[in-house]
Enzyme design. Structure first.
Site, PDB file in Angstrom:
ATOM      1  N   VAL A  62       0.840  -1.198   0.000  1.00  0.00           N
ATOM      2  CA  VAL A  62       0.000   0.000   0.000  1.00  0.00           C
ATOM      3  C   VAL A  62       0.873   1.245   0.000  1.00  0.00           C
ATOM      4  CG1 VAL A  62      -1.940  -1.116   1.140  1.00  0.00           C
ATOM      5  CG2 VAL A  62      -0.213   0.000   2.519  1.00  0.00           C
ATOM      6  N   ASP A  63       0.498   2.216  -0.786  1.00  0.00           N
ATOM      7  CA  ASP A  63       1.136   3.525  -0.744  1.00  0.00           C
ATOM      8  C   ASP A  63       0.641   4.254   0.503  1.00  0.00           C
ATOM      9  OD1 ASP A  63       2.621   5.753  -1.707  1.00  0.00           O
ATOM     10  OD2 ASP A  63       0.757   6.619  -2.469  1.00  0.00           O
TER      11      ASP A  63
END
Length: 748
Positions: free
Chosen positions: A442-443
């Site tokens: 995940v960013d």
């Protein structure tokens, strides 16, 4: 039809394309097959033309198979693309060959209509109406009477008349389609049923023939109506937007205009309670808007000047005027609807298997039936008529209707359900594979966090009143264009009023300054404001927020620091619950971000994510995803920025945050989360698991019923009408089971 317009289509490269595969021809009325957004449109080269046709009769793969066989052998036809949901066919051919294409399709008993450039979308008629239902029910009733008459030994002429009327009521279309199929050397369901009924008549089994034809017609009607429901679920997406919108014209008047004809940049008005017709940006007015039909958000969103509006969402109690962004076909709603309509050609692995199996199954069983009729008396004894009857029973069973239909209806239903939840899935392949997810990267910014920095904390020198400091900070920050200053102004807005200032100046790369009662005040970078030593408590406060990844804005009076403001992004509501849910599903989560490591680790700790890496370049994210794919199993990436695109393309499955995400990320990803809610990732996994269970149930039921009746037919126990009942009953069973996905709400 003499004029055939050239369509300008251009292929485009995608960073992440699924495996391309031509749709397999099917031997029964299955659910539609589509071309996904990741499959390039037909590209027109020099000396070529694209003819786009709407064919009302083309509503299942039976017709697709006939058309394919008719056109693919033509040297002048270059490529075909079928869109069965819209009953549309795109034919790429040599220049001037359009009329011959239409003639070829007309010879198959269909009525193609040319779609001109700019034509309005057409509402498709239901496959069968009430008149058909009355005829089918009448035929079934007469067939039952004929069967009863045979048991009660009624006069033979009466039984034959009842049977003939029953066959005539429902058999005309079947025989017509069957004859066309046989003429084109195609053993589809209509051909097999025509042979079986004719054989039963020649054997003198009149009630049997009537029962076979009427039961087949009844099941076809129910199946077609069920498939119409799946079509309506997708077509209903576009119906969310109104046909007309109120547009401001050059003469200064408001007038109603079809939404399809409104150009980008037009000023449009939406009244309270009305649906918004086009995407745009609010110019005037304020209102809460229900975006649930588009993004899946549960609560209405306040919209004011500068805010984005989406076609299909519902305006609240205030009137809004907005400037359109793009045309009707470029709206988010249209993109979602088209994506769902086109996604089916990206076939799930289970569907590919079924298509390949069905292509082998039907010829084998048909050949077996012929061999049984010819060799049965010699090998096993008995009369020739008995073995011909058994062969006819096998012919009925030979159609793989239930098997072929078992997968696409389920996938289409799941795609429509995902769209209603705010998920833009670019193919059944991606939705079916989501259940296998082992690792998720995940960013940080815009994915875990809101992507909107706010004031987290502030330090004020003891000698200065807090209210005065905040008023001066707001007066300067509200006039600055620096992101950190704007975040400070947003946070203070409404809580304090700005002090009046004079001689305002902005110093590039440093900050802003002004005077108040003759005293100079500055807001900006510490190095610009003062070179005096900072107090111990300010240094300690600053160090704490540095570890949390905050940015700082300093306020100074006459070059002396009097206040400091920590500006930082904050995690989205519910992220911790989502991460716990993913953990329960067996998914390992890791944060990959370009932000500084301290900030990334702080956010990861808040979100409950044990693994986190910061200071990453796009190539670093790509390298890590490549490694994780090899070591962790089935991998996925979720992000929202251009710098995430390489990693999104490399991951086995990719999610983009659709509302705030960049166009590059959305185009690259397999699934776009239109409401930016991470909870849609575990939702997707559960929907994928539910879809897989339905697919397994459908295939097991279809194959199991076929095997049972194959054995019964060979043993001479199954009658022909029983075989029809089993075949069409299995088809109806898998369709109804698939349609349950339209109401699917996977929960934790």
């Amino acid at each position: 039809m003499s004029a055939w317009p050239k369509s300008s289509c251009c292929s485009h490269d995608e960073a992440h394309q699924p495996e391309r595969e031509s749709p397999a021809a099917a031997s029964c009325c299955a659910a539609p097959t589509y071309t996904p957004s990741s499959v390039a449109p037909l590209a027109v080269q020099a000396g070529q033309e694209l003819t786009r046709l709407r064919i009302e009769q083309m509503d299942c793969p039976v017709e697709e198979q006939l058309i394919r066989k008719k056109l693919e052998g033509d040297a002048q036809v270059i490529a075909l693309q079928f869109h069965l949901m819209q009953r549309q066919l795109d034919v790429l051919h040599t220049a001037g060959y359009g009329s011959q294409v239409v003639s070829a399709i007309q010879r198959l008993g269909m009525d193609p209509v040319l779609i001109q450039a700019g034509d309005q979308p057409k509402t498709l008629k239901p496959s069968h109406g009430k008149k058909t239902l009355v005829m089918v029910i009448s035929a079934v009733f007469l067939a039952l009477l004929a069967e009863l008459g045979a048991w009660l030994v009624w006069p033979s002429w009466m039984v034959i008349v009842l049977s003939v009327i029953a066959i005539a009521l429902t058999g005309g279309t079947v025989y017509k389609k069957g004859l066309i199929a046989l003429t084109n050397r195609n053993l589809n369901i209509n051909a097999l049923m025509s042979i079986a009924v004719t054989g039963a008549v020649l054997l003198g089994e009149w009630p049997e023939a009537a029962m076979v034809m009427s039961l087949f017609a009844l099941a076809e009607y129910i199946e077609a109506r069920s498939l119409d429901r799946a079509r309506r679920a997708v077509d209903g997406l576009l119906a969310l937007a109104p046909d007309e919108v109120e547009v401001f014209d050059e003469q200064g008047h408001w007038h109603l205009q079809p939404a399809q004809t409104v150009t980008a940049g037009s000023l449009v008005k939406v009244k309270p309670g009305a649906r918004i017709g086009l995407d745009g940006v609010v110019q005037a007015g304020s209102s809460t808007v229900n975006q649930a039909p588009i993004t899946g958000e549960s609560l209405p969103v306040l919209k004011q000047s500068g805010d984005r509006l989406y076609a299909g969402s519902i305006n609240g109690m205030g009137e809004l005027q907005y400037r359109t962004q793009g045309t009707y076909d470029e709206s988010l709603l249209a993109r979602i609807a088209i994506s769902v309509q086109q996604a089916q050609q990206s076939k799930a692995p289970v569907q590919r298997f079924v298509d390949r199996f069905s292509q082998v199954y039907t010829p084998i069983v048909t050949f077996g039936a012929l061999a049984l009729a010819l060799l049965g008396p010699w090998l096993f004894g008995g009369t020739w008529l008995d073995w011909v009857y058994k062969a006819l029973v096998l012919l009925v069973i030979a159609c793989p209707c239930a098997l072929v239909i078992s997968t696409p209806v389920a996938v289409v239903s799941a795609l429509a359900t995902a769209a209603k939840a705010g998920l833009l899935v670019k193919g059944g392949l991606h939705l079916e594979r989501a259940r296998r997810l082992d690792y998720l990267a995940v960013d940080k910014t815009g994915t875990i966090t809101a992507g909107m920095p706010v004031l987290q904390d502030q330090w004020v020198a003891p000698a200065y009143p807090l209210e005065t400091v905040e008023q001066m900070a707001y007066a300067l920050a509200s006039r600055s264009d620096h992101p950190a200053s704007q975040a400070l102004a947003r946070s203070l807005e409404g809580a304090v009023s700005a002090l009046p200032v004079k001689d305002f100046q902005a110093v590039a790369g440093a900050g802003v300054m002004a005077t108040q009662n003759g005293v100079s005040w500055q807001l900006g970078r510490l190095s610009w404001l003062s070179h005096a030593p900072l107090s111990a408590d300010l240094i300690s406060w600053q160090k704490t927020w540095q570890q949390a990844g905050a940015s700082f804005v300093y306020l100074a009076k006459a070059q002396q620091v009097v206040a400091a403001f920590a500006i930082a992004d904050q995690i989205k509501s519910g992220v911790q619950a989502v991460m716990a849910d993913l953990s329960r599903l067996g998914v390992k989560v890791e944060v990959l971000s370009g932000d500084n490591s301290a900030a990334v680790q702080h956010v990861a700790n808040q979100a409950g994510i044990p693994l986190a890496q910061g200071d990453l370049l796009p190539e670093d994210k790509l390298r890590i995803i490549t490694e994780r794919t090899q070591t962790e199993g089935f991998s996925a990436m979720v992000g929202d920025g251009i710098n995430d695109a390489p990693a999104l393309a490399k991951a086995d499955l990719s999610f983009a945050m659709g509302a705030l995400g960049s166009d590059m990320a959305i185009e690259t990803a397999d699934i776009a989360i239109m409401n930016d809610d991470l909870a849609n990732i575990p939702y997707t996994i559960r929907l994928s698991q539910r879809l897989h269970r339905v697919l397994v149930q459908n295939i097991s039921a279809a194959i199991g019923i076929k095997l049972v009746f194959l054995a019964l037919a060979i043993a001479g126990v199954a009658t022909m009408w029983m075989a029809v009942f089993a075949d069409v009953g299995a088809s109806l069973l898998v369709v109804l089971n698939s349609l349950r996905l339209l109401k699917s709400t996977p929960s934790a």
